[in-house]
Enzyme design. Sequence first.
Site, PDB file in Angstrom:
ATOM      1  N   LYS A 141     145.205 -22.697  36.136  1.00 11.43           N
ATOM      2  CA  LYS A 141     146.209 -23.754  36.187  1.00 11.43           C
ATOM      3  C   LYS A 141     147.468 -23.395  35.395  1.00 11.43           C
ATOM      4  O   LYS A 141     148.530 -23.993  35.605  1.00 11.43           O
ATOM      5  CB  LYS A 141     145.620 -25.069  35.671  1.00 11.43           C
ATOM      6  CG  LYS A 141     144.570 -25.705  36.576  1.00 11.43           C
ATOM      7  CD  LYS A 141     144.170 -27.073  36.043  1.00 11.43           C
ATOM      8  CE  LYS A 141     143.169 -27.790  36.966  1.00 11.43           C
ATOM      9  NZ  LYS A 141     141.803 -27.286  36.833  1.00 11.43           N
TER      10      LYS A 141
ATOM     11  N   ASP B 177     129.473 -30.593  45.919  1.00 10.11           N
ATOM     12  CA  ASP B 177     130.522 -31.020  44.987  1.00 10.11           C
ATOM     13  C   ASP B 177     131.325 -32.198  45.510  1.00 10.11           C
ATOM     14  O   ASP B 177     132.029 -32.864  44.734  1.00 10.11           O
ATOM     15  CB  ASP B 177     131.508 -29.870  44.732  1.00 10.11           C
ATOM     16  CG  ASP B 177     130.911 -28.747  43.912  1.00 10.11           C
ATOM     17  OD1 ASP B 177     130.132 -29.047  42.994  1.00 10.11           O
ATOM     18  OD2 ASP B 177     131.218 -27.575  44.198  1.00 10.11           O
TER      19      ASP B 177
ATOM     20  N   SER C  79     139.640 -22.886  35.099  1.00  9.52           N
ATOM     21  CA  SER C  79     140.857 -23.699  35.058  1.00  9.52           C
ATOM     22  C   SER C  79     142.012 -23.079  34.288  1.00  9.52           C
ATOM     23  O   SER C  79     143.114 -23.651  34.279  1.00  9.52           O
ATOM     24  CB  SER C  79     140.545 -25.083  34.481  1.00  9.52           C
ATOM     25  OG  SER C  79     139.943 -25.895  35.463  1.00  9.52           O
TER      26      SER C  79
ATOM     27  N   SER D 228     142.969 -31.405  32.813  1.00  7.95           N
ATOM     28  CA  SER D 228     142.581 -30.349  33.757  1.00  7.95           C
ATOM     29  C   SER D 228     142.255 -30.930  35.130  1.00  7.95           C
ATOM     30  O   SER D 228     141.178 -30.729  35.676  1.00  7.95           O
ATOM     31  CB  SER D 228     141.384 -29.555  33.217  1.00  7.95           C
ATOM     32  OG  SER D 228     141.272 -28.309  33.887  1.00  7.95           O
ATOM     33  N   ASN D 229     143.231 -31.620  35.696  1.00 13.46           N
ATOM     34  CA  ASN D 229     143.020 -32.354  36.941  1.00 13.46           C
ATOM     35  C   ASN D 229     143.143 -31.418  38.148  1.00 13.46           C
ATOM     36  O   ASN D 229     144.226 -30.952  38.493  1.00 13.46           O
ATOM     37  CB  ASN D 229     144.041 -33.492  37.040  1.00 13.46           C
ATOM     38  CG  ASN D 229     143.725 -34.470  38.136  1.00 13.46           C
ATOM     39  OD1 ASN D 229     143.612 -34.091  39.292  1.00 13.46           O
ATOM     40  ND2 ASN D 229     143.590 -35.738  37.781  1.00 13.46           N
ATOM     41  N   ASN D 230     142.028 -31.166  38.805  1.00 14.87           N
ATOM     42  CA  ASN D 230     142.005 -30.262  39.958  1.00 14.87           C
ATOM     43  C   ASN D 230     142.838 -30.776  41.123  1.00 14.87           C
ATOM     44  O   ASN D 230     143.514 -30.008  41.812  1.00 14.87           O
ATOM     45  CB  ASN D 230     140.569 -30.049  40.440  1.00 14.87           C
ATOM     46  CG  ASN D 230     139.749 -29.222  39.485  1.00 14.87           C
ATOM     47  OD1 ASN D 230     140.269 -28.610  38.561  1.00 14.87           O
ATOM     48  ND2 ASN D 230     138.446 -29.194  39.693  1.00 14.87           N
TER      49      ASN D 230
ATOM     50  N   HIS E 123     134.839 -19.379  42.379  1.00 15.12           N
ATOM     51  CA  HIS E 123     134.311 -18.241  41.631  1.00 15.12           C
ATOM     52  C   HIS E 123     134.904 -16.926  42.139  1.00 15.12           C
ATOM     53  O   HIS E 123     134.760 -15.896  41.489  1.00 15.12           O
ATOM     54  CB  HIS E 123     132.781 -18.198  41.738  1.00 15.12           C
ATOM     55  CG  HIS E 123     132.095 -19.219  40.875  1.00 15.12           C
ATOM     56  ND1 HIS E 123     131.616 -18.934  39.614  1.00 15.12           N
ATOM     57  CD2 HIS E 123     131.817 -20.533  41.089  1.00 15.12           C
ATOM     58  CE1 HIS E 123     131.066 -20.015  39.086  1.00 15.12           C
ATOM     59  NE2 HIS E 123     131.172 -21.001  39.969  1.00 15.12           N
TER      60      HIS E 123
END
Length: 494
Positions: free
Chosen positions: A86, A176, A83, A330-332, A383
Site C-alpha cells: 500500500k 475470504d 499490506s 490498512s483498508n484493502n 501471495h
Amino acid sequence: MFFKKTATFITAIMLSFAALFTPFPSHAEAHATNSYQSLENTINAILSDASMKSAMTSVTVRKASTGEIVYEANADRKVTPASTLKLLTAAAALETLGEDYRFTTDVLTDGTISNGVLNGNLYLRGQGDPTLMKKELDQFAATLSKLGVKKINGDLVGDDQWFDNIRLSPSIDKSDETYYYAAQISALTLSPNADYDAGTVIVDAKPTKKGYKPKISVTPDEGIVTIVNKANTVAKGKRNTLSIKRQHGTNKIMVSGNIPVGSSKREWVTVSNPTAHTLAIFKSSLSSKGIKFSSTSKNVRRQAPDTAKVLAVHKSMPLKNLMIPFMKLSNNTHAEILAKTMGKKVYGEGSWNAGLRVMHEYATSIGLDASEWHFEDASGMSHKNKVSSAQLTELLLLVRNAPWYGSFVKSLPISGIDDRFVGGTLRNRLASPSVKGKVIAKTGSLNNVKSLAGYAETKSGETLVFTILTQDHKDSTLPSIDKIATAITTTPIY
C-alpha cells in the site's frame, strides 16, 4: 471531525521527527561507516533467532539524509509484501490523482418535475466514493423533497459504469468473500460507518435469554441483505462460538453457534452487489421523505444518458484526508478503489489492469526498478505479490522529495499511540517508552507473511528508513520484527 483531531495529534509528534521532512540528496547506494556496527550486530543476532531462521527474509536499513545503507540482509530477495504494498499504492494515488482529489456521487434525471411528480427515471451515479454513507443518501432524498418531488414515474437506476464489472481481484479466495477485507469493488458503494469499509454492513449480535435466539441488528438496517438466525443464547461463562458469515453468492447472512449471556459480537460482513445494496438504501431514504415510486418502477443498473440533468451532487473529503483511514487502518477496499480510479483518470478505464499499469509507470518515473515489483492487486492481499526490501526502502526515500509527502507520512501508523486514527495498526505494538511514537511505518500481514516498512528515529535523533519482509515462517515473526524496529530506535550510534 476526527481528521482535525488526528492532524493536530500527528503534527505534535512530527515535531520530534523533523528529519522526516528533509529530502535526501540522491540515490546513494554506498554503505555507511562502521559507526552502525552495534546496530548491525544486534539485527544479526535477532535474525539468527529460530523464528527468523525458518523464514524467507529481506531487510534493508538506510540513512534518510543520504540514502546510505546502514544494514542489509538479502536486500534484493523478493518477498510477499502483504499490506506494505500500500506504500506504493498511496504514493501513486497522491501523485496521479492529487492531494485534493474528491470522489463525486450525483443524482440525475432524464425526466421533468410537474405537480410533485417526476416523470422519468432517477439515476444515482457513482465514481467509487468509499466514504459515501446513508446520511448522504438521506441528504439526496431531502434535496428531492425540497424540489417538490412526491412521486417518481420511472425506474431507480444505479450508474456504476465508472469502473468495470470485475468486482474481485484475482487474489480473493472464495472463503475470504464474506470478510470486510475482501469487499466487492463497485463505483457505487456504501460504507456503514466512519471507518469507511465500503461494500459492507455491520452485524451486531446480542444475547437474550438462555435457550432463545440472540437479537441481531444490521447497519444500515435497510438494503438487500437478509439474516438467517440459527444461533442460540447460552448461560453466562459458556464459550462464545457465534459465527456471522455471508453465504457465498448470496446476500443471506448466516448466524449460527452459541452466544453467552453478558457477551456480544460484531462483524463487518460484505454484501454481494454493492450497487444494488446502495440503490436499496437510497430507495429507503426516499421513502422516509414521503417520495414514492409508481407500481411499475424497478431498481436497475445502467449508465445515465449524457442529456440527464443533475439534481444533487456530493463530493467526498479530499484524498489527503482519506489517506488517514486508508493507511492507518490498512483498508484493502480503498486501495483497490484507488487503483481503478487511477486507471480511469490516466487511461479512461476503471479496471485493475489499467490501475496497476499506472502504479508500475509511477514506480519507473521516480527511479524505481519496476521490473522488481510484481503485483496483481493494489492492497497486498495476493501471495503472488513480490518485492524486495531494497526497493521498498528506495520508495520510502524517493517519496520524501514529493510535494505531497506530508500527507503521505501523516497517514502512516505511529508506534504505541492508542488513538486508532493515529496509531492505526501499530497502536498495540512498540509501545514501550523507548520506542513509543518513534516508529512511523506501514504494517503487513497475511498467513505466514509479516512485514513492516517506514521510518524510525534513533537514540541520537537521526531518521532511518527501514523495511523488514518475512514469509514462509513456521512461527510468528512479529516479535522479531518489533525487536528489529526497537533496535533501530534504541541502539547507540557512534
